[in-house]
Design an enzyme around this catalytic site. Structure first.
Site, PDB file in Angstrom:
ATOM      1  N   THR A 165       1.014  -1.106   0.015  1.00 28.61           N
ATOM      2  CA  THR A 165       0.012   0.118   0.054  1.00 28.61           C
ATOM      3  C   THR A 165       0.836   1.285  -0.063  1.00 28.61           C
ATOM      4  OG1 THR A 165       0.024   0.428   2.354  1.00 28.61           O
ATOM      5  CG2 THR A 165      -1.617  -1.285   1.401  1.00 28.61           C
TER       6      THR A 165
ATOM      7  N   GLU B  54      -5.552  -3.514   2.788  1.00 23.86           N
ATOM      8  CA  GLU B  54      -5.424  -4.408   3.788  1.00 23.86           C
ATOM      9  C   GLU B  54      -6.770  -5.446   4.534  1.00 23.86           C
ATOM     10  OE1 GLU B  54      -4.792  -1.104   3.761  1.00 23.86           O
ATOM     11  OE2 GLU B  54      -2.988  -0.733   4.658  1.00 23.86           O
TER      12      GLU B  54
ATOM     13  N   LYS C 100     -11.337  20.198   9.947  1.00 22.88           N
ATOM     14  CA  LYS C 100     -11.877  20.714  11.450  1.00 22.88           C
ATOM     15  C   LYS C 100     -11.813  21.724  11.710  1.00 22.88           C
ATOM     16  CE  LYS C 100      -9.526  16.381  13.122  1.00 22.88           C
ATOM     17  NZ  LYS C 100      -8.182  15.631  13.031  1.00 22.88           N
TER      18      LYS C 100
ATOM     19  N   TRP D  81     -16.177  18.309  12.961  1.00 21.35           N
ATOM     20  CA  TRP D  81     -15.566  17.782  11.638  1.00 21.35           C
ATOM     21  C   TRP D  81     -16.769  17.947  10.374  1.00 21.35           C
ATOM     22  CZ3 TRP D  81     -13.709  12.270  13.115  1.00 21.35           C
ATOM     23  CH2 TRP D  81     -12.573  12.501  14.122  1.00 21.35           C
TER      24      TRP D  81
HETATM   25  P1  AMP Z   1      -6.710   1.117  -1.116  1.00 21.00           P
HETATM   26  O1  AMP Z   1      -6.147   0.236  -0.063  1.00 21.00           O
HETATM   27  O2  AMP Z   1      -5.369   1.746  -1.819  1.00 21.00           O
HETATM   28  O3  AMP Z   1      -7.349   0.491  -1.761  1.00 21.00           O
HETATM   29  O4  AMP Z   1      -7.416   2.227  -0.286  1.00 21.00           O
HETATM   30  C1  AMP Z   1      -8.213   2.141   0.510  1.00 21.00           C
HETATM   31  C2  AMP Z   1      -9.292   3.356   0.855  1.00 21.00           C
HETATM   32  O5  AMP Z   1      -9.734   3.763  -0.039  1.00 21.00           O
HETATM   33  C3  AMP Z   1     -10.124   3.201   2.170  1.00 21.00           C
HETATM   34  O6  AMP Z   1      -9.525   3.233   3.174  1.00 21.00           O
HETATM   35  C4  AMP Z   1     -10.835   4.411   1.843  1.00 21.00           C
HETATM   36  O7  AMP Z   1     -10.316   5.729   2.473  1.00 21.00           O
HETATM   37  C5  AMP Z   1     -11.027   4.595   0.371  1.00 21.00           C
HETATM   38  N1  AMP Z   1     -12.098   3.821  -0.255  1.00 21.00           N
HETATM   39  C6  AMP Z   1     -12.211   2.624  -0.793  1.00 21.00           C
HETATM   40  N2  AMP Z   1     -13.511   2.623  -1.490  1.00 21.00           N
HETATM   41  C7  AMP Z   1     -14.127   3.485  -0.773  1.00 21.00           C
HETATM   42  C8  AMP Z   1     -15.590   4.057  -1.020  1.00 21.00           C
HETATM   43  N3  AMP Z   1     -16.336   3.354  -1.679  1.00 21.00           N
HETATM   44  N4  AMP Z   1     -16.029   5.241  -0.445  1.00 21.00           N
HETATM   45  C9  AMP Z   1     -14.908   6.064   0.035  1.00 21.00           C
HETATM   46  N5  AMP Z   1     -13.685   5.631   0.135  1.00 21.00           N
HETATM   47  C10 AMP Z   1     -13.215   4.509  -0.222  1.00 21.00           C
END
Ligand code: AMP
Length: 541
Positions: A184, A329, A438, A443
């Site tokens: 990641t 993760e 903030k 928030w």
């Molecule tokens: P990644 O591990 O690169 O896929 O990123 C994961 C992150 O993407 C999550 O922790 C969220 O912050 C964001 N994310 C994934 N799906 C969504 C969704 N449907 N709406 C908002 N944020 C999302």
């Protein structure tokens, strides 16, 4: 007393065996990087994966070794995954959109021995070859005919494979064996490796297949636009063959026209990608007047799915939107917004209100929302907090212990997302913990502001960030990219947002830009945006 059922290790090779045995004629169609469309049945794909496994073993790759792929979604990429999995070696998908130096760092950190690379990415490999300390062989996913004169010592995949046959049996090993690694890219520090196991991949695919989740069947033809190098490819290389669904792999072309062509000619019923891809497809459809007669469901995740996007897919094209949330993760699926009986009869705006949520988790995921001290917050659909998760396909620590302890005392993983959960268990992300604005101790959700702004017909993309304010600490600034050929103004946007949010959530200013920076996984790069507007003078100061 123990149960008396058989011990049948949940290893990934069994997924391909199942697909080849019971859905053997179903096809994996690929748009190859070289151009043509190819087709292979699950039965033959299994044969080639066995051949990969045999060849790997011949070349000295053993249980526990890592091999990297720098490749688009194609059948070849999938064969390599399964070939590695079948001998207990580990696929390591690398995101080619990272900076070359980062790619080199990741390959060295994982101590990858072989690198499987698509033609498109050879220039990256040429650039970093001297930095790679563990790569012994570079295998280009093509045939001898297409292999370019390279300054590097490389092998053509088809030649490499042809030197052996498929007379091979998968190795037997414990289901907790590592299966895959995906790094990641955090916004700070070095990338961290998430290590999936065979058991977690199998359980995750089964969870994803639940009808209220992705609900794939053998009647589906699935187009994963989401690349295999993003968050475990959203598990589609496991869940589709497990369900016996056919696959259509888009290769290197992800523009609106290329995706539409495959959706149409291959009669795709189910597809999945991040919102940016769907913006391109919807734009293409609007410009050309084309339709989506075969597509039934579209999964939208990776970033929040804007309300306007759901409405367009469902109203204009009769395609059901499945809003999903997850992260690398979590293998990656965390929740899906399908409608339970409590919400199933809703229509119009009330239905869209629910579809804006990221939804409810599958069996295998437990969720909670807490304050900064770990105290659980109520499920009232409005009280935000830190979103934490626990389950058999959720990471317990990063590769080589990077980042230290990641679980709380109850074994929950902090997702870094801020969310609320409603009385029916529907979760809604309101922000990344580090992006939330903030203002005066309260928030403001940047996702809410962005979702409303992209509902304006002249807005292509929107990002909300907090800008320093002497009285309120931070106030929202809205940055927008106009749609081609339009000229929306600050006043238009503010008037459009008026009444749709609490007064104190209204942006203090709106800036029109030609482009918003994105990360390697297609998300808005808030850090870069905050940096470029760090000295911005709000008119309200
Ligand atoms: P990644 O591990 O690169 O896929 O990123 C994961 C992150 O993407 C999550 O922790 C969220 O912050 C964001 N994310 C994934 N799906 C969504 C969704 N449907 N709406 C908002 N944020 C999302």
């Amino acid at each position: 007393m123990l149960g008396l059922m058989q011990n049948w290790p949940l290893t990934c090779n069994k997924i391909l065996d199942h697909a080849a045995t019971y859905h053997g004629n179903r096809e994996v169609v690929s748009r190859l990087v070289e151009g043509p469309i190819t087709r292979i049945s699950y039965k033959d794909l299994r044969g080639r994966a066995l051949q990969v496994a045999k060849r790997l073993e011949h070349d000295g790759i053993v249980f526990g070794d890592r091999c990297a792929t720098l490749a688009w979604n194609t059948a070849r990429h999938m064969e390599v995954w399964y070939g590695l999995l079948g001998i207990g070696a580990i696929y390591h998908t690398v995101n080619p959109r990272l900076f070359p130096d980062q790619i080199a760092w990741i390959l060295n950190h994982a101590e990858d021995r072989f690198l499987f690379v698509d033609l498109t990415f050879l220039p990256i490999v040429e650039k970093i070859r001297d930095q790679l300390t563990t790569i012994e062989k570079i295998i280009v996913l093509t045939d001898a005919e297409h292999l370019p004169e390279a300054g590097l010592s490389v092998i053509a995949y088809e030649e490499w494979l042809a030197e052996t046959d498929s007379d091979f049996a998968w190795k037997a090993f414990d289901e907790n064996t590592a299966a895959g690694i995906c790094y990641t890219s955090g916004t700070t520090g070095n990338p961290k490796g998430v290590v999936y196991s065979h058991r977690s991949n199998v359980l995750h695919a089964m969870a994803a297949l639940q009808v209220d989740m992705l609900g794939l069947s053998s009647r589906d033809r699935v187009l994963p636009v989401v690349p295999l190098f993003h968050a475990n490819g959203w598990s589609l290389a496991f869940s589709a063959p497990m369900a016996g669904a056919g696959l259509v792999m888009p290769g290197a072309r992800m523009d609106g026209e290329a995706i539409w062509e495959l959706l149409d000619t291959e009669k795709v019923t189910f597809t999945a990608a991040v919102p940016t891809v769907w913006l391109m497809l919807l734009d293409y459809l609007e410009r050309t007047g084309k339709a989506l007669p075969y597509l039934e469901r579209v999964v939208i995740g990776g970033s929040a799915c804007p309300r306007a996007m759901t409405e367009k897919f469902e109203t204009n094209y009769d395609v059901r939107v499945i809003h999903a949330w997850g992260m690398t993760e979590m293998s990656p699926l965390g929740s899906v917004c399908t409608l339970k009986p409590e919400y199933a009869d809703l229509e119009g705006e009330a239905r869209l209100d629910i579809q804006e949520k990221q939804g409810h988790p599958p069996f295998t995921i437990e969720m909670k929302v807490t304050d900064d001290d770990g105290v659980e917050r109520p499920w009232d659909g409005k009280t935000f907090g830190r979103l934490k998760v626990r389950g058999p396909a959720v990471t317990s620590s990063y590769f080589k212990g990077e980042g230290g302890e990641v679980l709380d005392e109850d074994g929950f993983f902090d997702t870094g997302d801020v969310a609320h959960i409603d009385a029916h268990g529907y979760m809604q992300i309101t922000d990344r913990a580090k992006d939330v604005i903030k203002s005066g101790g309260e928030w403001i959700s940047t996702i809410d502001l962005e979702n409303i702004a992209v509902g304006h017909p002249e807005v292509a993309e929107a990002a909300a960030i907090g800008v320093a304010h002497p009285k309120w600490d931070e106030r929202p600034l809205l940055v927008i990219v106009p749609r081609e050929g339009t000229n929306p103004t600050r006043e238009d946007l503010l008037a459009f947002m008026q009444g749709k949010i609490a007064k104190w959530w209204m942006p203090d200013d709106v800036v029109i830009v030609s482009e918003i920076p994105h990360t390697a996984t297609g998300k808005i790069k808030k850090t870069a945006l905050r940096e470029s507007f760090s000295n911005y003078q709000l008119p309200t100061i």
